[in-house]
Design a protein around this motif. Structure first.
Motif, short mmCIF file in Angstrom:
data_model
loop_
_atom_site.label_atom_id
_atom_site.label_comp_id
_atom_site.label_asym_id
_atom_site.label_seq_id
_atom_site.Cartn_x
_atom_site.Cartn_y
_atom_site.Cartn_z
N GLU A 60 -3.40 -28.47 13.08
CA GLU A 60 -4.51 -29.41 12.92
C GLU A 60 -4.44 -30.19 11.61
OE1 GLU A 60 -8.10 -27.11 13.27
OE2 GLU A 60 -7.68 -26.58 15.36
N HIS A 61 -3.89 -29.59 10.56
CA HIS A 61 -3.98 -30.18 9.23
C HIS A 61 -2.67 -30.65 8.60
CE1 HIS A 61 -8.25 -29.29 8.91
NE2 HIS A 61 -7.97 -28.14 9.51
N ALA A 62 -1.55 -30.36 9.23
CA ALA A 62 -0.25 -30.77 8.65
C ALA A 62 -0.11 -32.28 8.74
CB ALA A 62 0.89 -30.08 9.38
N PRO A 63 0.38 -32.92 7.68
CA PRO A 63 0.54 -34.37 7.71
C PRO A 63 1.77 -34.85 8.48
CG PRO A 63 1.25 -33.52 5.60
CD PRO A 63 0.71 -32.35 6.38
N THR A 64 2.64 -33.92 8.87
CA THR A 64 3.89 -34.28 9.56
C THR A 64 4.16 -33.27 10.67
OG1 THR A 64 5.25 -32.86 8.16
CG2 THR A 64 4.90 -35.12 7.39
N LEU A 65 5.19 -33.57 11.43
CA LEU A 65 5.75 -32.59 12.34
C LEU A 65 6.26 -31.43 11.49
CD1 LEU A 65 6.77 -32.10 15.32
CD2 LEU A 65 8.88 -33.20 14.61
N LEU A 66 6.10 -30.21 11.95
CA LEU A 66 6.54 -29.06 11.17
C LEU A 66 7.78 -28.43 11.80
CD1 LEU A 66 3.11 -27.33 10.47
CD2 LEU A 66 4.51 -28.65 8.86
N TYR A 67 8.77 -28.18 10.98
CA TYR A 67 9.97 -27.46 11.38
C TYR A 67 9.94 -26.11 10.67
CZ TYR A 67 11.72 -32.05 12.72
OH TYR A 67 11.87 -33.28 13.29
N PHE A 68 10.47 -25.09 11.32
CA PHE A 68 10.55 -23.79 10.65
C PHE A 68 11.50 -22.89 11.42
CE2 PHE A 68 7.04 -23.73 13.61
CZ PHE A 68 7.17 -22.53 14.28
N GLY A 69 11.97 -21.89 10.75
CA GLY A 69 12.80 -20.88 11.37
C GLY A 69 11.96 -19.66 11.72
N ALA A 70 12.43 -18.89 12.65
CA ALA A 70 11.74 -17.66 13.04
C ALA A 70 12.70 -16.50 12.94
CB ALA A 70 11.21 -17.78 14.47
N GLN A 71 12.20 -15.40 12.44
CA GLN A 71 13.03 -14.21 12.39
C GLN A 71 13.28 -13.73 13.81
OE1 GLN A 71 11.24 -11.36 9.79
NE2 GLN A 71 11.76 -12.54 7.98
N PRO A 72 14.46 -13.17 14.07
CA PRO A 72 14.76 -12.67 15.41
C PRO A 72 13.70 -11.65 15.87
CG PRO A 72 16.72 -12.65 14.03
CD PRO A 72 15.57 -12.99 13.14
N GLY A 73 13.29 -11.80 17.12
CA GLY A 73 12.33 -10.87 17.70
C GLY A 73 10.90 -11.38 17.72
N VAL A 74 10.62 -12.49 17.03
CA VAL A 74 9.25 -13.01 17.03
C VAL A 74 9.14 -14.36 17.75
CG1 VAL A 74 8.57 -11.76 14.94
CG2 VAL A 74 9.49 -14.08 14.76
N GLU A 75 10.20 -14.77 18.41
CA GLU A 75 10.18 -16.05 19.10
C GLU A 75 9.04 -16.14 20.12
OE1 GLU A 75 14.48 -15.04 18.04
OE2 GLU A 75 12.83 -13.97 19.00
N GLU A 76 8.77 -15.05 20.81
CA GLU A 76 7.71 -15.05 21.83
C GLU A 76 6.35 -15.39 21.21
OE1 GLU A 76 5.56 -11.91 24.83
OE2 GLU A 76 7.68 -11.61 24.40
N PHE A 77 6.07 -14.88 20.02
CA PHE A 77 4.82 -15.18 19.33
C PHE A 77 4.66 -16.69 19.14
CE2 PHE A 77 3.02 -16.36 15.19
CZ PHE A 77 1.70 -15.98 15.38
N TYR A 78 5.71 -17.34 18.63
CA TYR A 78 5.63 -18.77 18.38
C TYR A 78 5.51 -19.55 19.69
CZ TYR A 78 6.53 -17.78 13.53
OH TYR A 78 6.42 -17.32 12.25
N GLU A 79 6.26 -19.16 20.70
CA GLU A 79 6.20 -19.87 21.98
C GLU A 79 4.83 -19.72 22.63
OE1 GLU A 79 9.72 -18.55 24.06
OE2 GLU A 79 11.02 -19.59 22.62
N LYS A 80 4.22 -18.55 22.54
CA LYS A 80 2.89 -18.35 23.12
C LYS A 80 1.84 -19.16 22.38
CE LYS A 80 0.47 -14.69 21.05
NZ LYS A 80 -0.27 -13.64 20.79
N ASN A 81 2.16 -19.56 21.15
CA ASN A 81 1.25 -20.38 20.36
C ASN A 81 1.58 -21.86 20.42
OD1 ASN A 81 -0.87 -18.79 18.75
ND2 ASN A 81 0.96 -17.51 18.63
#
Length: 136
Positions: free
Chosen positions: A99-120
């Motif tokens: 909601e508040h980021a001024p740009t598109l956000l890029y980031f890396g994810a540690q292995p094993g937490v990809e599902e958390f980010y995808e569900k969000n």
């Protein structure tokens, strides 16, 4: 206290200018134990947009965004105290970042937490690479 009750008393702050370096270091060390320098950490916190979650006065979660404000933004880390994980705090921090980021956000994810980010609602993007700092 159950997860529902905790959500009701959680306070979230966007661009938390009052974020205390010692509170952040305690959070970081509980998630990623290490030897952190307080002065360097304070300087790093000044350079990022810090979205925080507090239970009372206790810092229980933090998402940091580093951005140039126009072309690029990255989530440097998303930290939630172990005893508070899986209760929606990380998801709420991500929502506030969206909601508040001024740009598109890029980031890396540690292995094993990809599902958390995808569900969000995060989508996989380009593959990431690292360049380690040269050692003298």
């Amino acid at each position: 206290m159950d997860a529902y009750s905790r959500k009701d008393i959680m306070e979230y702050k966007v661009d938390d200018c009052t974020l205390d370096v010692q509170a952040f270091l305690a959070l970081a060390d509980s998630v990623w134990p290490g030897q952190y320098d307080a002065d360097k950490t304070q300087e790093a916190l000044r350079r990022t947009c810090n979205i925080t979650a507090y239970e009372g006065s206790r810092l229980v979660g933090c998402l940091r965004i580093l951005t140039d404000g126009y072309y690029f933004g990255t989530i440097t880390e998303l930290l939630v105290l172990p005893g508070f994980q899986r209760q929606g705090i990380g998801s709420r921090l991500l929502c506030l970042a969206r909601e508040h980021a001024p740009t598109l956000l890029y980031f890396g994810a540690q292995p094993g937490v990809e599902e958390f980010y995808e569900k969000n609602g995060c989508t996989r993007g380009m593959q990431s690479y690292m360049i380690e700092k040269a050692r003298p």
